[in-house]
Design a protein around this motif. Structure first.
Motif, short mmCIF file in Angstrom:
data_model
loop_
_atom_site.label_atom_id
_atom_site.label_comp_id
_atom_site.label_asym_id
_atom_site.label_seq_id
_atom_site.Cartn_x
_atom_site.Cartn_y
_atom_site.Cartn_z
N ARG A 1 47.08 33.95 30.32
CA ARG A 1 47.29 33.37 31.76
C ARG A 1 48.35 33.78 32.60
N PRO B 1 47.65 37.50 36.69
CA PRO B 1 47.85 38.04 38.17
C PRO B 1 48.55 39.18 38.43
N PRO B 2 49.90 39.22 37.34
CA PRO B 2 50.56 40.58 37.76
C PRO B 2 49.85 41.87 37.44
N THR C 1 46.60 42.43 37.90
CA THR C 1 45.69 42.73 38.83
C THR C 1 46.44 43.50 40.02
N SER D 1 44.12 42.55 46.36
CA SER D 1 45.15 41.68 46.64
C SER D 1 44.78 40.35 46.73
N VAL E 1 44.03 39.10 43.67
CA VAL E 1 45.27 38.50 43.12
C VAL E 1 45.66 37.23 43.37
N GLY E 2 45.77 36.89 44.85
CA GLY E 2 46.06 35.34 45.34
C GLY E 2 45.04 34.52 44.88
N GLU F 1 45.90 33.90 41.23
CA GLU F 1 47.25 33.08 40.93
C GLU F 1 46.99 31.55 41.33
N ARG F 2 46.29 31.43 42.43
CA ARG F 2 46.01 30.14 42.65
C ARG F 2 45.41 29.17 41.52
N VAL G 1 44.77 30.22 38.57
CA VAL G 1 45.90 29.93 37.07
C VAL G 1 46.99 28.94 37.36
N ALA G 2 47.55 28.72 38.38
CA ALA G 2 48.52 27.80 38.52
C ALA G 2 47.90 26.53 38.46
#
Lengths: 298, 276
Positions: free
Chosen positions: B197, B201-202, B204, B258, B261-262, B265-266, B268-269
Motif C-alpha cells: 500500500r 504510489p512511488p 507508479t 502522473s 499516481v495522484g 495516492e488519494r 491509498v490515503a
C-alpha cells in the motif's frame, strides 16, 4: 527482525557470494573464451596525461580534458540552474496567478518530457537562433589574450565556447525545474504561523519572504539541493549527444579511436562514480556537522 | 482591523478580476513565445509542413488502420518500459530484502549495486551494458536496453521497497514473531501485503521516470519513439514538427500516468485512514 548483524557466516552469505562470484566469473569466462577479448590497461594512463614532444612538457589528454569539462558544466550549470530554479520556485508560491501559471507550466513541461527529447528540441532552437543573437564568437575574437586565457580556464577552449554554452543552457534549464520544486517544497515547509506572525508584526509580504521565510526554508532546501547537484553531474553526460566535449563524449571518441572499448568505458564509469560518490559522502558529512551544530544553537 | 462584509466582497471580486487578468497575461505570454518561435523559424526560412505529420502517426488504407512509425515507436517504448519495470521490481525487491537480511554478504552486494547505479550516469551505464556486457553475453540491443533500464530503475525501486517495509509498524513484526511465524512467512503474510500500500504510489512514479529514461535507448538504435522521431527527421527535415509531436506523445503518456499516481495516492490515503 532486530537480530544483530553479527559477522558470522550463514547459509544466506554462502548463497549470495556464490551467485555474485558465479555471475562475475561467468562474464569474465565468456569475455576470455567466447569473445576473445584481450585486456590491455596500459594505454589508459596515457589518456589522462601525455608528453607533448613539440612543447616539451606534459599536457592533459582527452580523458582529463573531458573530466574538466564535466566539472565546468557542473559548476556553471548548477549556478545557473539555482538562479532559474530559485526564481521559478518563488513564482510557484507567489500570490499572483500569472506567476504561478508560469512556474507551474515550466516545471510540468520539463519534468514530464524525457531529458533527451528536451535537449534535442532546445538544441535545435538554441543553435539556430539564440546563440547567433548573442554573437559570442565575434566578441570572443576581440578579447585580449590575458582575458581569453582566463576565459579558457573558466569555460574551456574558446573555439568550443558556443557549443559549451548551448550545452550549459540546456542543462541549466532542465535542472532548474527540479530546483524549482525543491525551493517550492522548502518554502511551503515553513509553518503558516510564520507568515501570520510576520504579518502581525506589520511586515510587508516581500519583507516576510526575505527576512523570515527564506532563512528558514534554506535549512530544509540545502540537503536536496546537494543531491540535485550530483544529479546534474550525472545528467551532464546527456549533453555529449549534442557534441559538448565532456567526459562521456571523450569516452565515446576514445573507445572508437583506440578500440579499447571495455577499458575506456569502465574507466569513464569509475571516474563518474568517484566524483559522485565522493561528493555524496562529503555532503553527508557536512550535513551531519551542520545538524549537530544546529541542534544546540545557543 | 475589522472587515465588513462589504469590503470582503469587494476584495474577493478584486481577486477574481486579478486572476482573470493574470490568466489573460499568461496566455499572451504563451502566444508571444509561440510567435517568437515561428518568427525565428521564418528567419531561418523554415518550411512548416504540419500536414505531413499525421501520416507518420497512422494511415487508413481501405478502411483499415495502420500504425505509422511514430505510433509503432510508442508501442516499442511501452513494451520496453513494461518489461524493464517488471525486471526492475525483481531487482529492487531482491536488493531491498538482501539489505534488510542478517547476511553481511547480502547487505554488501545490495549496497554496492545501489551505490554504483546511483552514482554513475544512466547514459554511461547504457554504454557499459551495450558495449561491454552485451557482446560478452551475446545479447541483442533490445535485451541490452531492457537490462540497462531495469538495472538503473531497480536501484531506485530498492530504496522505495526499503522505505515501504520500514513503514510497517514494529508491532506487526513483534506480533508476527509472537505468533511463531517463520521469517519468510512474516514477510509474505504480514509485512509485504502492508508494504504494498505504501509502495504503490512511488512505484507508479518510478514507471513515469522509466518511460522518460527509455528515450535514452535511442542512442543504441532501439526502435523506440525517440529513434523513430530521429530517423524521420533525418529523412524529412521536419525538425520542429516531429520533435514537438514526439514530445507531445511523451507528455501525454507521462501526464496520464502522473494523474493515475495522484488518484492512487488519494485512494491509498483514504483507505489507510479508514482502516487504520
Amino acid at each position: 527482525m532486530a537480530r544483530s548483524r553479527k559477522r558470522h557466516f550463514g547459509w544466506l552469505d554462502a548463497i549470495v557470494l556464490a551467485v555474485a562470484f558465479g555471475l562475475i566469473g561467468y562474464v569474465v569466462y565468456r569475455a576470455q573464451h567466447h569473445f576473445h577479448y584481450r585486456w590491455d590497461w596500459r594505454l589508459i594512463p596515457g589518456y589522462f596525461v601525455r608528453y607533448d614532444a613539440e612543447q616539451g612538457r606534459w599536457v592533459l589528454n582527452l580523458l582529463s580534458q573531458g573530466l574538466l569539462m564535466t566539472v565546468r558544466l557542473a559548476v556553471w550549470g548548477s549556478l545557473l540552474a539555482g538562479l532559474i530554479g530559485g526564481l521559478m520556485g518563488l513564482c510557484r508560491v507567489s500570490r499572483s496567478v500569472f506567476l504561478r501559471l508560469l512556474g507551474r507550466s515550466y516545471v510540468e513541461l520539463i519534468r514530464n518530457m524525457p531529458p533527451l527529447v528536451f535537449i534535442f528540441i532546445f538544441y535545435f532552437f538554441l543553435s539556430g537562433q539564440l546563440l547567433p543573437a548573442l554573437a559570442v564568437e565575434s566578441s570572443l575574437a576581440d578579447a585580449a589574450p590575458a582575458t581569453s586565457g582566463v576565459l579558457a580556464w573558466l569555460f574551456g577552449p574558446p573555439e568550443l565556447l558556443p557549443n559549451f554554452l548551448s550545452g550549459l543552457l540546456c542543462l541549466a534549464l532542465f535542472e532548474g525545474a527540479y530546483v524549482a520544486e525543491i525551493v517550492r517544497a522548502g518554502i511551503q515547509a515553513v509553518p503558516q504561523g510564520q507568515w501570520e506572525g510576520a504579518a502581525a508584526l506589520g511586515l510587508h509580504p516581500q519583507q516576510t519572504l526575505a527576512n523570515v521565510i527564506l532563512p528558514q526554508a534554506l535549512r530544509t532546501v540545502v540537503p536536496p539541493l546537494a543531491g540535485q547537484f550530483i544529479s546534474l553531474i550525472k545528467d551532464s553526460s546527456l549533453v555529449s549527444l549534442i557534441s559538448v566535449q565532456e567526459m562521456t563524449f571523450t569516452g565515446t571518441e576514445l573507445a572508437v579511436s583506440s578500440g579499447r572499448v571495455f577499458e575506456v568505458w569502465l574507466t569513464v564509469a569509475a571516474l563518474y562514480f568517484l566524483l559522485c560518490f565522493g561528493l555524496a559522502g562529503l555532503f553527508r558529512r557536512l550535513e551531519s556537522r551542520l545538524n549537530r551544530r544546529g541542534s544546540h544553537p545557543h | 482591523m475589522l472587515f465588513t462584509a462589504d469590503t470582503k466582497r469587494r476584495r474577493r471580486a478584486g481577486a477574481r478580476w486579478r486572476a482573470a487578468f493574470d490568466a489573460l497575461a499568461f496566455s499572451l505570454l504563451v502566444l508571444g513565445l509561440g510567435g517568437l518561435l515561428v518568427a525565428g523559424a521564418d528567419a531561418l526560412h523554415y518550411n512548416w509542413q504540419w500536414y505531413r505529420v499525421p501520416q507518420y502517426l497512422y494511415r487508413i488504407e481501405g478502411g483499415e488502420f495502420h500504425a505509422g512509425p511514430l505510433l509503432q515507436g510508442l508501442g516499442v517504448t511501452l513494451e520496453l518500459s513494461a518489461l524493464s519495470l517488471l525486471l526492475a521490481l525483481v531487482f529492487g525487491l531482491t536488493a531491498a530484502l538482501l539489505r534488510r537480511s542478517s547476511s553481511w554478504a547480502g547487505h554488501a552486494v545490495a549496497r554496492i549495486y545501489v551505490e554504483i547505479v546511483r552514482n554513475t550516469p544512466m547514459l554511461v551505464q547504457l554504454y557499459l551494458v551495450y558495449f561491454v556486457l552485451a557482446p560478452i553475453l551475446g545479447l541483442d540491443r533490445f535485451a541490452a536496453a531492457v537490462l540497462a533500464l531495469a538495472l538503473f530503475e531497480g536501484a531506485y525501486a530498492a530504496e522505495i521497497f526499503r522505505a515501504g517495509i520500514e513503514a510497517v509498524p514494529r508491532g506487526q513484526w513483534e506480533a508476527a514473531n509472537a505468533l511463531g511465524l517463520s521469517r519468510s512467512a512474516v514477510y509474505r503474510r504480514v509485512i509485504l501485503p502492508q508494504a504494498v500500500r505504501v509502495v504503490l504510489p512511488p512505484l507508479t512514479g518510478l514507471g513515469v521516470s522509466l518511460i522518460k529514461h527509455s528515450a535514452l535507448v535511442s542512442v543504441i538504435a532501439v526502435a523506440d519513439l525517440t529513434t523513430e522521431g530521429r530517423n524521420l527527421i533525418a529523412d524529412t527535415f521536419m525538425t520542429f514538427e516531429l520533435w514537438f509531436t514526439v514530445a507531445a506523445l511523451y507528455l501525454a503518456l507521462t501526464t496520464s500516468l502522473s494523474l493515475l499516481v495522484g488518484w492512487l495516492e488519494r485512494r491509498v490515503a483514504v483507505g489507510g485512514a479508514g482502516r487504520g
